[in-house]
Design a protein around this motif. Structure first.
Motif, short mmCIF file in Angstrom:
data_model
loop_
_atom_site.label_atom_id
_atom_site.label_comp_id
_atom_site.label_asym_id
_atom_site.label_seq_id
_atom_site.Cartn_x
_atom_site.Cartn_y
_atom_site.Cartn_z
N ASP A 48 -32.16 -63.79 54.67
CA ASP A 48 -30.71 -64.26 54.30
C ASP A 48 -29.73 -63.86 55.49
O ASP A 48 -29.50 -62.65 56.10
N ALA A 49 -28.74 -64.86 55.92
CA ALA A 49 -27.98 -64.46 57.09
C ALA A 49 -26.73 -63.53 56.53
O ALA A 49 -26.58 -63.73 55.27
N GLY A 100 -35.67 -57.03 50.76
CA GLY A 100 -34.39 -57.09 51.30
C GLY A 100 -33.24 -56.57 50.46
O GLY A 100 -32.05 -56.75 50.42
N GLU A 151 -29.77 -53.12 57.14
CA GLU A 151 -29.09 -54.34 57.98
C GLU A 151 -28.72 -55.62 57.33
O GLU A 151 -27.64 -56.24 57.86
N GLU A 152 -29.33 -56.31 56.39
CA GLU A 152 -28.99 -57.49 55.64
C GLU A 152 -27.92 -57.15 54.91
O GLU A 152 -26.92 -58.15 54.97
N ASP A 153 -27.62 -56.11 54.27
CA ASP A 153 -26.34 -55.75 53.53
C ASP A 153 -25.18 -55.86 54.44
O ASP A 153 -23.95 -56.14 54.09
N ARG A 154 -25.22 -55.25 55.61
CA ARG A 154 -24.43 -55.17 56.52
C ARG A 154 -24.44 -56.58 57.55
O ARG A 154 -23.18 -56.50 58.35
N HIS A 155 -25.06 -57.49 57.08
CA HIS A 155 -25.02 -58.60 57.99
C HIS A 155 -25.15 -58.62 59.43
O HIS A 155 -24.69 -59.31 60.25
N THR A 156 -25.97 -57.53 59.69
CA THR A 156 -26.47 -57.25 61.23
C THR A 156 -27.97 -57.84 61.43
O THR A 156 -28.17 -57.62 62.78
N LEU A 157 -28.67 -57.95 60.40
CA LEU A 157 -30.06 -58.23 60.72
C LEU A 157 -30.46 -59.46 61.54
O LEU A 157 -31.15 -59.61 62.72
N ASP A 158 -29.50 -60.49 61.21
CA ASP A 158 -29.61 -61.98 61.89
C ASP A 158 -29.33 -61.76 63.46
O ASP A 158 -29.93 -62.30 64.31
N SER A 187 -31.91 -61.97 66.64
CA SER A 187 -31.53 -63.23 67.56
C SER A 187 -31.89 -62.63 68.92
O SER A 187 -32.04 -63.58 69.81
#
Length: 266
Positions: free
Chosen positions: A265-266, A185, A101-108, A112
């Motif tokens: 990380d965002a 992460g 999810e972090e690699d795809r930048h979807t975790l933030d 939320s």
């Protein structure tokens, strides 16, 4: 959907799971197709007996006879290929649960929403566990159903026991990957470390009958809990199931704690 992490995780891996299930069914079909040839060739069992002792210990259960359905499945499927397939899925799913999810930048975006970090980890664990058990179940059903077509007769209850032990093996290593994914992460670490631990655990369990000092630590290997009590012959072993489940619970608790303490990380 974002507030229901389990449903999202299952949806995200739906196509991949379908591919895994089809691949496993085809893998079983291949082994089933070879069975009549192996059964009618007594030299296959002789070949197994002539292998170096260390090689035989790693890739064949003690006393395995490839002229019998149980011995054939133990050597050809349960000793290596079956665990390899289940571990590839479980570790990949566990590693991608948070780090992916972090690699795809979807975790933030996920965090939320009104979901706690603990809930995210727990639901990702449940999705990985469900997928692992599904793959093991497909493997077991294919063994029984396809095997009946060529007289590869296996007791359904013993097959179910072996598949439960196999699924728990996958869950243990998948949860290890999830713990590293949640705590670091880093996808590479989350896949590499469980793969390394799995290889070491496999070797320890396989060579323990031949090496005295390995025999002292054999019972700590997850592969011993998986195959050490020979579930395809002897059925379910409650102690091994309990140890595997407890190991996964401890790793899950570590995953929750690690993710709650880490800056994302965002």
């Amino acid at each position: 959907m974002l507030t229901n992490v389990l449903a999202k995780a299952l949806r995200d891996q739906g196509r991949a799971l379908l591919g895994w299930c089809i691949s496993v069914a085809l893998l079983i079909a291949m082994y089933v197709a070879f069975w009549p040839t192996v059964r009618d060739q007594p030299s296959m069992s002789d070949l197994l007996d002539q292998m170096p002792e260390a090689f035989r210990a790693l890739f064949a259960s003690s006393g395995a006879d490839m002229s019998t359905p149980t011995g054939y499945v133990e050597v050809e499927l349960l000793a290596f290929m079956g665990p390899a397939a289940v571990l590839m899925y479980a570790v990949g799913s566990g590693a991608g649960a948070i780090a992916g999810e972090e690699d795809r930048h979807t975790l933030d975006l996920l965090l939320s929403n009104p979901v706690s970090r603990s809930r995210v980890v727990l639901d990702k664990f449940l999705a990985m566990t469900a997928g692992t058990f599904l793959i093991a179940a497909v493997m077991g059903v294919a063994l029984v159903a396809e095997g009946n077509l060529v007289d590869l007769d296996l007791p359904a209850g013993k097959v179910a026991a072996a598949m439960l032990h196999l699924a728990l093996l996958g869950v243990v290593f998948g949860t290890l990957a999830l713990m590293l994914s949640a705590s670091t992460g880093r996808t590479g670490i989350s896949k590499g470390v469980p793969a390394l631990v799995a290889v070491v655990a496999y070797v320890v369990n396989g060579l323990a009958p031949l090496v005295d000092w390995l025999a002292d630590i054999q019972e700590f290997s997850p592969f011993y809990q998986y195959i050490g009590h020979d579930p395809l012959r002897n059925g379910l072993d409650g102690g091994s199931v309990a140890i595997s489940a407890a190991t996964a619970v401890v790793l899950l608790a570590m995953a929750v704690l690690g993710f709650r303490r880490r800056d994302v990380d965002a």
